[in-house]
Scaffold this motif. Sequence first.
Motif, PDB file in Angstrom:
ATOM      1  N   ASP A  17       0.789  -1.166   0.103  1.00 21.10           N
ATOM      2  CA  ASP A  17       0.230  -0.128  -0.117  1.00 21.10           C
ATOM      3  C   ASP A  17       0.943   1.528   0.093  1.00 21.10           C
ATOM      4  OD1 ASP A  17      -2.182  -1.751   0.194  1.00 21.10           O
ATOM      5  OD2 ASP A  17      -2.867  -1.197   2.042  1.00 21.10           O
ATOM      6  N   ASP A  19       0.436   5.801   0.200  1.00 18.94           N
ATOM      7  CA  ASP A  19      -0.480   6.841   0.547  1.00 18.94           C
ATOM      8  C   ASP A  19       0.450   8.084   0.599  1.00 18.94           C
ATOM      9  OD1 ASP A  19      -2.410   8.528   0.932  1.00 18.94           O
ATOM     10  OD2 ASP A  19      -3.485   7.681   2.573  1.00 18.94           O
ATOM     11  N   ASP A  20       0.839   8.669  -0.464  1.00 18.80           N
ATOM     12  CA  ASP A  20       2.058   9.691  -0.366  1.00 18.80           C
ATOM     13  C   ASP A  20       1.495  11.012  -1.339  1.00 18.80           C
ATOM     14  OD1 ASP A  20       4.470  10.368   0.192  1.00 18.80           O
ATOM     15  OD2 ASP A  20       5.271   9.722  -2.092  1.00 18.80           O
ATOM     16  N   TYR A  21       0.418  11.242  -1.399  1.00 18.97           N
ATOM     17  CA  TYR A  21      -0.090  12.488  -2.073  1.00 18.97           C
ATOM     18  C   TYR A  21      -1.302  13.005  -1.381  1.00 18.97           C
ATOM     19  CZ  TYR A  21      -1.463  15.490  -6.152  1.00 18.97           C
ATOM     20  OH  TYR A  21      -1.670  16.469  -6.805  1.00 18.97           O
ATOM     21  N   LYS A  26      -6.809  13.053  -5.132  1.00 18.68           N
ATOM     22  CA  LYS A  26      -6.849  12.096  -4.478  1.00 18.68           C
ATOM     23  C   LYS A  26      -8.270  11.862  -3.809  1.00 18.68           C
ATOM     24  CE  LYS A  26      -5.042  10.789  -0.461  1.00 18.68           C
ATOM     25  NZ  LYS A  26      -4.340  10.838   0.646  1.00 18.68           N
ATOM     26  N   SER A  27      -8.623  12.930  -3.244  1.00 19.85           N
ATOM     27  CA  SER A  27      -9.768  12.813  -2.562  1.00 19.85           C
ATOM     28  C   SER A  27     -10.851  12.900  -3.427  1.00 19.85           C
ATOM     29  CB  SER A  27      -9.782  14.102  -1.450  1.00 19.85           C
ATOM     30  OG  SER A  27      -9.763  15.323  -2.301  1.00 19.85           O
ATOM     31  N   LEU A  30     -11.019   9.246  -4.705  1.00 20.49           N
ATOM     32  CA  LEU A  30     -11.405   8.131  -3.671  1.00 20.49           C
ATOM     33  C   LEU A  30     -12.907   8.486  -3.493  1.00 20.49           C
ATOM     34  CD1 LEU A  30      -8.438   7.846  -1.342  1.00 20.49           C
ATOM     35  CD2 LEU A  30      -8.915   6.428  -3.206  1.00 20.49           C
ATOM     36  N   TYR A  80      -1.208   6.844  -4.805  1.00 15.99           N
ATOM     37  CA  TYR A  80      -2.007   5.934  -3.775  1.00 15.99           C
ATOM     38  C   TYR A  80      -2.305   4.676  -4.199  1.00 15.99           C
ATOM     39  CZ  TYR A  80      -6.076   4.831  -1.038  1.00 15.99           C
ATOM     40  OH  TYR A  80      -6.966   4.121   0.022  1.00 15.99           O
ATOM     41  N   ARG A  81      -1.949   3.888  -3.466  1.00  9.13           N
ATOM     42  CA  ARG A  81      -2.341   2.288  -3.656  1.00  9.13           C
ATOM     43  C   ARG A  81      -2.901   1.682  -2.601  1.00  9.13           C
ATOM     44  NH1 ARG A  81       2.293   0.037  -6.612  1.00  9.13           N
ATOM     45  NH2 ARG A  81       3.224  -0.287  -4.412  1.00  9.13           N
ATOM     46  N   LYS A  82      -4.025   1.166  -2.599  1.00  9.59           N
ATOM     47  CA  LYS A  82      -4.627   0.502  -1.528  1.00  9.59           C
ATOM     48  C   LYS A  82      -5.014  -1.029  -1.886  1.00  9.59           C
ATOM     49  CE  LYS A  82      -6.477  -0.011   2.468  1.00  9.59           C
ATOM     50  NZ  LYS A  82      -5.608  -0.555   3.852  1.00  9.59           N
ATOM     51  N   THR A  90      -5.442   2.300  -7.366  1.00  9.41           N
ATOM     52  CA  THR A  90      -4.185   2.762  -7.459  1.00  9.41           C
ATOM     53  C   THR A  90      -4.493   4.211  -8.321  1.00  9.41           C
ATOM     54  OG1 THR A  90      -3.253   0.651  -7.666  1.00  9.41           O
ATOM     55  CG2 THR A  90      -1.906   2.546  -8.771  1.00  9.41           C
TER      56      THR A  90
END
Length: 247
Positions: A17, A19-21, A26-27, A30, A80-82, A90
């Motif tokens: 995973d 989360d670097d942004y 990104k928001s 998501l 971002y990758r989850k 991603t």
Amino acid sequence: MNAPIAMNTEFRDAPPDVDDYAGPLKSRCLALVDRLARRELTVDEYQVEAGKLFADPSLLAELAVPIERALAQRKDQVFYRKQDGPRRVTLQLLYLSPLEVHPPHCHHNLVSNQMNVFGRCHAREFDRVARLSADTLLVRMMEDRCFGVGDVMQTTEVHRNAHWFAADDAPCVILNFYLLGFQSWTFDPVVPGRRKGRQLLDPTAGTQEDGLLVAKEVDFETGYAKFGNRPLADFPLASVFQSGAPS
């Protein structure tokens, strides 16, 4: 002069995973994924909304710094990758060096939006029409053109699932926002031993009288050996699209 071949494929079933942004992109992405996961949107409706998000004129300004970083570092930038069970989300920038090729390939259970944010690439997009045998597909080429800044490729299980693209003689950066595992129907069932990720294709295996292309599934070594260091124009394809059918 030949360009070095980059094996630009993620082989791990569950990469770590990230989360670097912190930017608004990104928001917004998501929030859109959450609506799809809650079934407030169908996949087609989700793609319409994602297209609107990518069309926002503020997006390129927001991404200016990470685009410059991708160019300076000459590598992808994963924002971002989850991974959540079988599902993965991603958001990243893909860096393509001059003449770098992503050979023809299709995907399993992918919803993807990709937009050129720097440079140009030649891209071909295909619909999968039918499976002819255990290793052979029938595909229709839907697009064959150069993509510039702001141009978008969208992919689902039933829409332009296969594609093939390469940078021209300068670097190219592509914003890549994709989901895995969110679609209830898949073109192929999941069977033991069959890859669930990117599957390379050879769409030069033949053309039917109706213009549909016969595409053989090939392993990575075979696919990159044939397509990984040559421009798409080296492989002319007769197709329904090229003969004038609407895309």
